[in-house]
Design a protein around this motif. Structure first.
Motif, PDB file in Angstrom:
ATOM      1  N   ARG A   3       0.834  -1.209   0.000  1.00  8.38           N
ATOM      2  CA  ARG A   3       0.000   0.000   0.000  1.00  8.38           C
ATOM      3  C   ARG A   3       0.866   1.255   0.000  1.00  8.38           C
ATOM      4  O   ARG A   3       0.629   2.212  -0.755  1.00  8.38           O
ATOM      5  CB  ARG A   3      -0.900   0.008   1.243  1.00  8.38           C
ATOM      6  N   GLN A   4       1.923   1.229   0.836  1.00  8.79           N
ATOM      7  CA  GLN A   4       2.787   2.397   0.951  1.00  8.79           C
ATOM      8  C   GLN A   4       3.535   2.658  -0.353  1.00  8.79           C
ATOM      9  O   GLN A   4       3.671   3.799  -0.784  1.00  8.79           O
ATOM     10  CB  GLN A   4       3.775   2.192   2.096  1.00  8.79           C
ATOM     11  N   GLU A   5       4.013   1.575  -0.999  1.00 10.69           N
ATOM     12  CA  GLU A   5       4.740   1.762  -2.254  1.00 10.69           C
ATOM     13  C   GLU A   5       3.837   2.345  -3.339  1.00 10.69           C
ATOM     14  O   GLU A   5       4.258   3.220  -4.101  1.00 10.69           O
ATOM     15  CB  GLU A   5       5.349   0.449  -2.739  1.00 10.69           C
ATOM     16  N   VAL A   6       2.600   1.871  -3.414  1.00  7.83           N
ATOM     17  CA  VAL A   6       1.666   2.421  -4.406  1.00  7.83           C
ATOM     18  C   VAL A   6       1.475   3.911  -4.161  1.00  7.83           C
ATOM     19  O   VAL A   6       1.483   4.730  -5.097  1.00  7.83           O
ATOM     20  CB  VAL A   6       0.312   1.685  -4.343  1.00  7.83           C
ATOM     21  N   ALA A   7       1.307   4.292  -2.898  1.00  6.96           N
ATOM     22  CA  ALA A   7       1.060   5.697  -2.559  1.00  6.96           C
ATOM     23  C   ALA A   7       2.254   6.598  -2.889  1.00  6.96           C
ATOM     24  O   ALA A   7       2.090   7.805  -3.085  1.00  6.96           O
ATOM     25  CB  ALA A   7       0.717   5.816  -1.076  1.00  6.96           C
ATOM     26  N   GLU A   8       3.450   6.002  -2.957  1.00  9.79           N
ATOM     27  CA  GLU A   8       4.657   6.787  -3.215  1.00  9.79           C
ATOM     28  C   GLU A   8       5.089   6.754  -4.677  1.00  9.79           C
ATOM     29  O   GLU A   8       6.106   7.361  -5.027  1.00  9.79           O
ATOM     30  CB  GLU A   8       5.796   6.274  -2.330  1.00  9.79           C
ATOM     31  N   ARG A   9       4.361   6.053  -5.488  1.00  9.77           N
ATOM     32  CA  ARG A   9       4.753   5.906  -6.891  1.00  9.77           C
ATOM     33  C   ARG A   9       3.852   6.709  -7.822  1.00  9.77           C
ATOM     34  O   ARG A   9       2.758   7.153  -7.456  1.00  9.77           O
ATOM     35  CB  ARG A   9       4.686   4.418  -7.275  1.00  9.77           C
TER      36      ARG A   9
END
Length: 396
Positions: A338-344
């Motif tokens: 979830r965090q990686e999606v939000a940062e990409r």
């Protein structure tokens, strides 16, 4: 009555033919491994008390306990022997008995005793000498993987102590033969067979049979995996590039059966893109399609090769964690994704403008039900949506 060399050779050839013919009749990996280990333990085969297979799953860098054939204790050994005598279960019939074995919970008890076992392929080896006791099972498997050589011990006692969380009991191994499985000089697995219950010494001629079976096993495993990869290529969602819903449903049932045999839990992560309709309406469907592709790429790149990523439908994606992750580990995986999606940047949208909500469901091997596992993940996903989106929630 003395057995001639010709009779011994004929028996070996008959054994090899029976095992080879049975393996050629299937492309299912679990059935192939059942055939190999049954050949090792049956009296008309190599006649070992038990056989264990440790497998590296494709690109993984560790060997895990995958399956085992044989009794858990001496009482079970006697029960199995009496049952085979009563049924007159010769080698050919035993090899054809896979379906019945797969449904028999007692047949999976030995595999479950090794739940949690793993050893890195790069693990350092320790010296093991005849007469040693208390040798960790990991040391034997690591030695076979490192040296790529078969070996046997008749005066070494090995043991495996399950993780405390698993609640298992100490396992002891005696009179052992250990053989690596090699594919193009790479170690893909290790077979260990022992005679803990009858105490029969392992002989050099036993190692000949073990090596022959190991060679057959390596070829059959590679063949089964190639077949599985081809099946998965045919089951790909055309837009996202990950598996489609139909393949997910088939694979889910396979993984449930495997989890029940091995005593491992399964975790299901259900992803939904937040306000995806708004993205389609404001930026167009081409941008929406690119968002789906990019999300699928992140999920596929950040989980293990053995885990399943599938597009369930619309903007929903499923990740099935098949390696026995705990509930806490599954939550950590979901949060990292979830965090990686939000940062990409997805679909050329501004960084952070595309987020996902995630529902997580964890299921123990006993009583696993695929539909219920999905329903629980779906309820957790709904909770995440209700509580502000861009978050992870776990089913109670």
């Amino acid at each position: 009555m003395k057995v001639s060399n010709d009779q011994i050779l004929l028996g070996k050839l008959r054994f090899q033919l029976a095992v080879t013919s049975a393996m050629l009749g299937t492309l299912e990996l679990d059935q192939i491994l059942y055939i190999i280990l049954s050949g090792i333990t049956h009296g008309e085969g190599l006649g070992f008390n038990r056989a264990f297979l440790f497998l590296s799953e494709d690109s993984a860098q560790e060997l895990k306990a995958y399956t085992a054939v044989g009794p858990v204790n001496a009482e079970e050994a006697h029960r199995i022997w009496e049952s085979m005598e009563e049924k007159r279960l010769d080698l050919d019939r035993l090899l054809a008995d896979y379906e019945a074995s797969a449904k028999d919970a007692r047949a999976h008890a030995l595999t479950q005793c090794l739940a949690g076992f793993s050893v890195p392929l790069s693990a350092a080896t320790i010296a093991i000498r005849e007469g040693d006791s208390g040798v960790p099972l990991q040391a034997l498997i690591a030695r076979a993987a490192a040296t790529r050589q078969a070996f046997f011990f008749n005066r070494v006692e090995a043991q495996f102590e399950p993780p405390l969380s698993g609640g298992g009991t100490l396992m002891v191994f005696r009179k052992m033969a250990v053989v690596p499985l090699l594919q193009k000089d790479a170690v893909i697995g290790v077979i260990l067979a022992d005679n803990t219950f009858n105490g029969r010494d392992v002989k050099p001629e036993d190692m000949d049979g073990m090596t022959t079976l190991a060679n057959l096993a390596a070829i059959a495993i590679d063949r089964a995996r190639t077949h599985q990869r081809l099946k998965e290529m045919a089951a790909v969602d055309g837009l996202s590039g990950v598996c489609n819903r139909r393949h997910y449903e088939l694979r889910l049932q396979q993984e449930i059966s495997r989890a029940q045999r091995n005593g491992r839990p399964l975790s299901l992560l259900l992803f939904d893109i937040d306000r995806f309709k708004t993205i389609n309406d404001s930026a167009g469907h081409e941008v929406g399609d690119r968002v789906l592709k990019d999300l699928a790429g992140i999920l596929r790149a950040r989980v293990r090769t053995e885990d399943l990523v599938a597009r369930y439908g619309g903007d929903e994606f499923v990740v099935l964690l098949t390696g026995g992750a705990t509930a806490e580990e599954a939550l950590r995986v979901a949060e990292k994704l979830r965090q990686e999606v939000a940062e990409r940047t997805l679909g050329d949208r501004p960084e952070g403008s595309v987020t996902v909500s995630v529902g997580v469901a964890f299921g123990l091997s006993e009583g696993l039900d695929g539909s219920e596992l999905f329903r629980r993940a779906d309820r957790a996903l709904y909770q995440a949506k209700q509580e502000g989106r861009n978050c992870v929630r776990s089913a109670s």
